[in-house]
Design a protein around this motif. Structure first.
Motif, short mmCIF file in Angstrom:
data_model
loop_
_atom_site.label_atom_id
_atom_site.label_comp_id
_atom_site.label_asym_id
_atom_site.label_seq_id
_atom_site.Cartn_x
_atom_site.Cartn_y
_atom_site.Cartn_z
N CYS A 137 33.55 53.73 32.82
CA CYS A 137 34.48 52.73 32.25
C CYS A 137 35.93 53.00 32.69
CB CYS A 137 34.35 52.67 30.73
SG CYS A 137 35.71 51.80 29.94
N ALA A 140 36.25 52.09 36.28
CA ALA A 140 36.29 50.65 36.56
C ALA A 140 37.72 50.13 36.44
CB ALA A 140 35.38 49.91 35.57
N MET A 180 43.88 44.36 27.23
CA MET A 180 43.93 42.89 27.19
C MET A 180 43.67 42.35 25.79
SD MET A 180 41.95 41.69 30.63
CE MET A 180 42.04 39.94 30.27
N THR A 295 36.45 45.07 37.61
CA THR A 295 35.73 45.72 36.50
C THR A 295 34.43 44.98 36.20
OG1 THR A 295 37.17 44.52 35.00
CG2 THR A 295 37.69 46.82 35.34
N TRP A 425 31.95 43.58 26.86
CA TRP A 425 33.28 43.80 27.42
C TRP A 425 33.40 43.13 28.81
CZ3 TRP A 425 33.44 49.93 27.39
CH2 TRP A 425 32.57 50.44 28.34
C1 MFK Z 1 31.14 50.22 33.20
C2 MFK Z 1 32.06 49.14 33.49
C3 MFK Z 1 33.11 49.11 32.51
C4 MFK Z 1 34.13 48.07 32.61
C5 MFK Z 1 34.76 47.87 31.25
C6 MFK Z 1 36.09 48.39 31.07
C7 MFK Z 1 36.58 48.42 29.64
C8 MFK Z 1 36.53 47.14 28.91
C9 MFK Z 1 37.85 46.61 28.54
C10 MFK Z 1 37.78 45.17 28.21
O1 MFK Z 1 36.79 44.62 27.81
S1 MFK Z 1 39.21 44.39 28.49
C11 MFK Z 1 38.95 42.78 27.92
C12 MFK Z 1 38.26 41.94 28.83
N1 MFK Z 1 38.60 40.60 28.51
C13 MFK Z 1 38.25 39.64 29.31
O2 MFK Z 1 37.58 39.85 30.30
C14 MFK Z 1 38.76 38.29 28.96
C15 MFK Z 1 37.67 37.28 28.86
N2 MFK Z 1 38.26 35.95 28.89
C16 MFK Z 1 38.39 35.27 30.06
O3 MFK Z 1 37.99 35.72 31.11
C17 MFK Z 1 39.04 33.94 29.95
O4 MFK Z 1 38.39 33.06 30.81
C18 MFK Z 1 40.52 34.01 30.34
C19 MFK Z 1 41.21 35.08 29.52
C20 MFK Z 1 40.74 34.32 31.80
C21 MFK Z 1 41.09 32.66 29.98
O5 MFK Z 1 42.48 32.75 29.81
P1 MFK Z 1 43.44 31.50 29.91
O6 MFK Z 1 44.78 31.91 29.52
O7 MFK Z 1 42.80 30.33 29.22
O8 MFK Z 1 43.47 31.36 31.46
P2 MFK Z 1 43.26 30.10 32.38
O9 MFK Z 1 44.35 29.10 32.09
O10 MFK Z 1 41.86 29.64 32.30
O11 MFK Z 1 43.53 30.75 33.80
C22 MFK Z 1 44.81 31.19 34.18
C23 MFK Z 1 44.79 31.36 35.68
O12 MFK Z 1 43.95 32.49 36.00
C24 MFK Z 1 44.18 30.16 36.38
O13 MFK Z 1 44.82 30.03 37.63
P3 MFK Z 1 45.96 28.91 37.89
O14 MFK Z 1 47.15 29.39 37.09
O15 MFK Z 1 46.20 28.93 39.37
O16 MFK Z 1 45.39 27.62 37.38
C25 MFK Z 1 42.74 30.59 36.58
O17 MFK Z 1 42.13 29.92 37.68
C26 MFK Z 1 42.92 32.07 36.88
N3 MFK Z 1 41.68 32.78 36.55
C27 MFK Z 1 41.10 32.88 35.34
N4 MFK Z 1 39.96 33.59 35.44
C28 MFK Z 1 39.83 33.93 36.75
C29 MFK Z 1 40.94 33.42 37.45
N5 MFK Z 1 41.09 33.61 38.76
C30 MFK Z 1 40.15 34.32 39.41
N6 MFK Z 1 39.06 34.83 38.79
C31 MFK Z 1 38.87 34.65 37.48
N7 MFK Z 1 37.79 35.16 36.90
#
Ligand code: MFK
Length: 560
Positions: A137, A140, A180, A295, A425
């Protein structure tokens, strides 16, 4: 006492034994032989053989020790001073050092294997993770932070933090947090209430962070709203000053979690933490997407690492455990259950490593338009698909041990507990399904998906595969014909999950077919062919439902 009775009294179950995780992994070895150019394969093969031995002899005992020695929060020193120490086990610290020595993060940035560097790195991570007590983790987040600094960091960050994050020296190897999540939510981060106040050419952060994983890290990337701004920005911060004191950060408490017991996850209060803007002001989510896209791939790689570990342990046990007069493996139903898990694992493995391959190509400028477009879609797909399969497979593995699987000190229950977090996550299944849908609607990812499948199918010429090739092409056509309706659907998006799962399975099937053809022709081995055949029997297309009518029915079913 008669002879029979003696036998019963002396009966003990033979525990499962872990074999060499690289030598015993037919799929990994075959995949690397097929994918890597020969000199790279030679290098990887030698290193992974050596590393597999280290996983067995050194890491596995450390991992078990770390799992059973959770971190402790010490808020005050004996004289009443607030210190907020997080004490972790020595085993956890050793796993950090091993990660540095093995270059689990560094490999992705040294790029010694050019566009294949991520594949090689992921192969190491895949072996490292199941014996790391989830040290994967912090790694990542460290990798994701390194990528963001490589792309958007200031010169100072590139000369300092980036070098520490990608170091192979345990003494200088840093890890990074990714803060985040706030109390308002982990999925919808737009509700972030942390404020960034301008202080000269820097900022100070004020707010609360609700889930911060690996809080012992030296630095973190976090989101905050610059005073007066509507949109979030991304910030870099170092947790401690030159004297080792926390920089206006209070640790409220460590979380008491269902799993990931060795990993410190804290609730934090930020009260004027010095921070530097990274990337464009107001583009925080878009900038940090570069981090969470890495990640999310780690998440997938760790999910498949766990699947492999669980199946390997269960298979070994099934050869030793006798029930109803024969070893479990000799019972048709048991063998069929395990074979089904292996088939599902192989599908998950191949989509994950394909994403790693595309990431490596993208980062070295070798990806073509289709590959780059597909990668955007593939990241949410592999994350959600492998996490869901990971939980299901871990549950089945536990069951395959009977009661022993439910007993803590067998070390087995942690497989299920730790798998469960992978579906939560870095974005839950539904959030990622919606992200995939967004990529289809906004970024033409559907077109790239179709082109990719068509391209891969065009290379299938083996006669034994032609009938199955039709099944994949037809499944792809069925889903694609649904795209038009899906794209027009504005609000509900109820189809998103079944669409994401269908796309994942079609892609996995096409990759299994590629592997099967290679294996038939180059290894004269029909095992991958059988894996493909059984995967196809499970069906590729989920029911693609999504309409106002369907939503009404859902609410009625729920009695509301
Ligand atoms: C063993 C492995 C371990 C790994 C784990 C590590 C520890 C864990 C720690 C965590 O869990 S941290 C918390 C993780 N949280 C998330 O992953 C958040 C989940 N929510 C989302 O992914 C939502 O979709 C998001 C927060 C992105 C939605 O937020 P918004 O403010 O409604 O964003 P919006 O307006 O949809 O997107 C803003 C911009 O980002 C857009 O671009 P533009 O400004 O050009 O229009 C989107 O296209 C871009 N965007 C959003 N998601 C994207 C992205 N671009 C590329 N890839 C993506 N996946």
């Amino acid at each position: 006492m008669d002879g029979n009775c003696e036998v019963f009294m002396e009966f003990f179950q033979t525990p499962p034994q872990l074999g060499h995780p690289y030598h015993n992994d037919k799929l990994l070895k075959s995949y690397l032989r097929r994918t890597l150019p020969h000199p790279f394969y030679e290098l990887a093969n030698k290193d992974l053989s050596r590393f597999g031995e280290r996983v067995l002899s050194e890491m596995e005992p450390l991992s078990q020790l770390a799992e059973s020695t959770p971190p402790i929060h010490v808020p005050f020193d004996p004289w009443g001073k607030r210190v907020d120490q997080i004490k972790v086990s020595e085993a956890w610290n050793r796993l950090h050092e091993i990660a540095a020595e093995e270059g689990i993060v560094a490999t992705g940035y040294e790029r010694k294997l050019d566009e294949f560097s991520r594949v090689y790195q992921f192969a190491k991570l895949y072996l490292y993770h199941p014996s790391s007590a989830i040290y994967s983790c912090p790694l990542a987040m460290t990798d994701g932070a390194a990528r963001v600094l490589e792309l958007f960091g200031t010169e100072e960050m590139k000369k300092k933090a980036y070098l520490f994050l990608t170091s192979r020296d345990p003494k200088t190897f840093w890890t990074s947090g990714q803060w985040m999540t706030e109390r308002t939510g982990g999925s919808d981060v737009s509700g972030t209430s942390t404020i960034a106040k301008v202080e000269g050419d820097h900022f100070k952060l004020y707010g609360d962070k609700w889930f911060t994983s690996a809080t012992t890290s030296q630095m973190a990337m976090t989101l905050a709203r610059i005073e007066g701004d509507e949109k979030l920005s991304l910030f870099y911060l170092e947790l401690r000053d030159a004297q080792g004191e926390l920089q206006n950060i209070k640790i409220n408490r460590l979380k008491d979690k269902m799993g990931t017991k060795a990993l410190p996850t804290a609730e934090l209060n930020l009260n004027g933490v010095p921070a530097t803007l990274v990337g464009e002001r107001g583009k925080g989510v878009k900038t940090i997407a570069n981090l969470f896209n890495i990640t999310r791939l780690y998440n997938a790689c760790c999910a498949v690492g766990y699947m492999q570990r669980g199946i390997a342990l269960s298979l070994d046990y099934s050869k030793k455990r006798v029930a109803f007069g024969r070893p479990l493996l000799k019972h048709g139903l048991h063998a069929q259950t395990l074979a089904d898990l292996q088939v599902r694992f192989e599908a998950s493995f191949l989509i994950t490593f394909h994403a790693a391959l595309l990431l490596g190509k993208e980062e070295t400028g070798k990806a073509d338009t289709v590959e780059s477009g597909l990668l955007r879609l593939l990241i949410p797909l592999v994350k959600l698909y492998t996490a869901k399969e990971g939980v299901a497979i871990a549950s089945e593995v536990i069951e395959s041990f009977g009661g022993a699987g439910y007993i803590e000190d067998t070390g087995l229950p942690q497989l299920l507990r730790n798998a469960q977090v992978l579906a939560i996550w870095e974005g839950t299944t539904n959030v990622l399904s919606l992200d995939a849908l967004r990529a289809i609607k906004k970024e033409k990812a559907g077109e790239y998906f179709v082109k990719d499948i068509t391209r891969r199918m065009a290379n299938i010429h083996n006669e034994d595969l032609l009938e199955m090739k039709k099944v994949i092409s037809e499944a792809s056509a069925t889903v694609v014909s649904a795209f038009t309706q899906i794209i027009q659907e504005e609000e509900l998006n109820t189809v998103a999950r079944s669409l994401a799962l269908s796309l994942s399975k079609i892609l996995a099937a096409s990759l299994l077919m590629e592997q099967a053809q290679w294996s038939l022709e180059h290894e004269k081995d029909s095992r991958s062919y059988l894996v493909l055949k059984h995967f196809l029997k499970r069906g590729l297309v989920e029911e693609l439902v999504g309409s106002e009518e369907h939503q009404k029915e859902n609410l009625t079913i729920l009695g509301t």
